[in-house]
Design a protein around this motif. Structure first.
Motif, PDB file in Angstrom:
ATOM      1  N   LEU A   1      28.434  80.710  -0.100  1.00 48.16           N
ATOM      2  CA  LEU A   1      27.775  81.727   0.722  1.00 48.16           C
ATOM      3  C   LEU A   1      27.567  83.033  -0.032  1.00 48.16           C
ATOM      4  N   THR A   2      26.430  83.657   0.248  1.00 44.31           N
ATOM      5  CA  THR A   2      26.154  85.015  -0.211  1.00 44.31           C
ATOM      6  C   THR A   2      25.537  85.763   0.964  1.00 44.31           C
ATOM      7  N   PRO A   3      25.707  87.068   1.017  1.00 44.21           N
ATOM      8  CA  PRO A   3      25.073  87.816   2.106  1.00 44.21           C
ATOM      9  C   PRO A   3      23.560  87.599   2.084  1.00 44.21           C
ATOM     10  N   ALA A   4      22.989  87.377   3.253  1.00 38.45           N
ATOM     11  CA  ALA A   4      21.547  87.162   3.357  1.00 38.45           C
ATOM     12  C   ALA A   4      20.816  88.471   3.079  1.00 38.45           C
ATOM     13  N   THR A   5      19.780  88.385   2.271  1.00 34.34           N
ATOM     14  CA  THR A   5      18.939  89.553   2.010  1.00 34.34           C
ATOM     15  C   THR A   5      17.941  89.689   3.156  1.00 34.34           C
ATOM     16  N   ALA A   6      17.214  90.790   3.183  1.00 32.15           N
ATOM     17  CA  ALA A   6      16.176  90.973   4.202  1.00 32.15           C
ATOM     18  C   ALA A   6      15.136  89.857   4.088  1.00 32.15           C
ATOM     19  N   SER A   7      14.835  89.446   2.864  1.00 32.43           N
ATOM     20  CA  SER A   7      13.881  88.359   2.632  1.00 32.43           C
ATOM     21  C   SER A   7      14.394  87.037   3.206  1.00 32.43           C
TER      22      SER A   7
END
Length: 78
Positions: A53-59
């Motif tokens: 998991l990684t933090p979701a970007t705005a994109s």
């Protein structure tokens, strides 16, 4: 990877990108070191390891919203 090298567990409510599934999900819970995610538009939960998991970007978040709108449009044509 040792215990000290493990990534931090995400907070409930955070939007995360599951790299293994290429899906964005909202963190619903963390149980026994596994993260339960659900599509922001709803649906069934799935499990992921914190290392995937990684933090979701705005994109990433926008891509998930567009996919949901497309799914709804496809279902309304049936």
């Amino acid at each position: 990877m040792t215990v000290h090298d493990q990534p931090p567990l995400p907070a409930v409510g955070a939007l995360m990108l599951d790299a293994r599934r290429d899906r964005v999900g909202e963190v619903m819970d963390v149980i026994c070191g596994r993260v339960l995610l659900r599509d922001p538009a709803g649906g069934r939960e799935w499990e992921a390891f914190p290392c995937d998991l990684t933090p979701a970007t705005a994109s990433d978040a926008l891509r998930a919203r567009v996919a949901d709108v497309n799914d709804q449009a496809a279902r309304s044509r049936l």
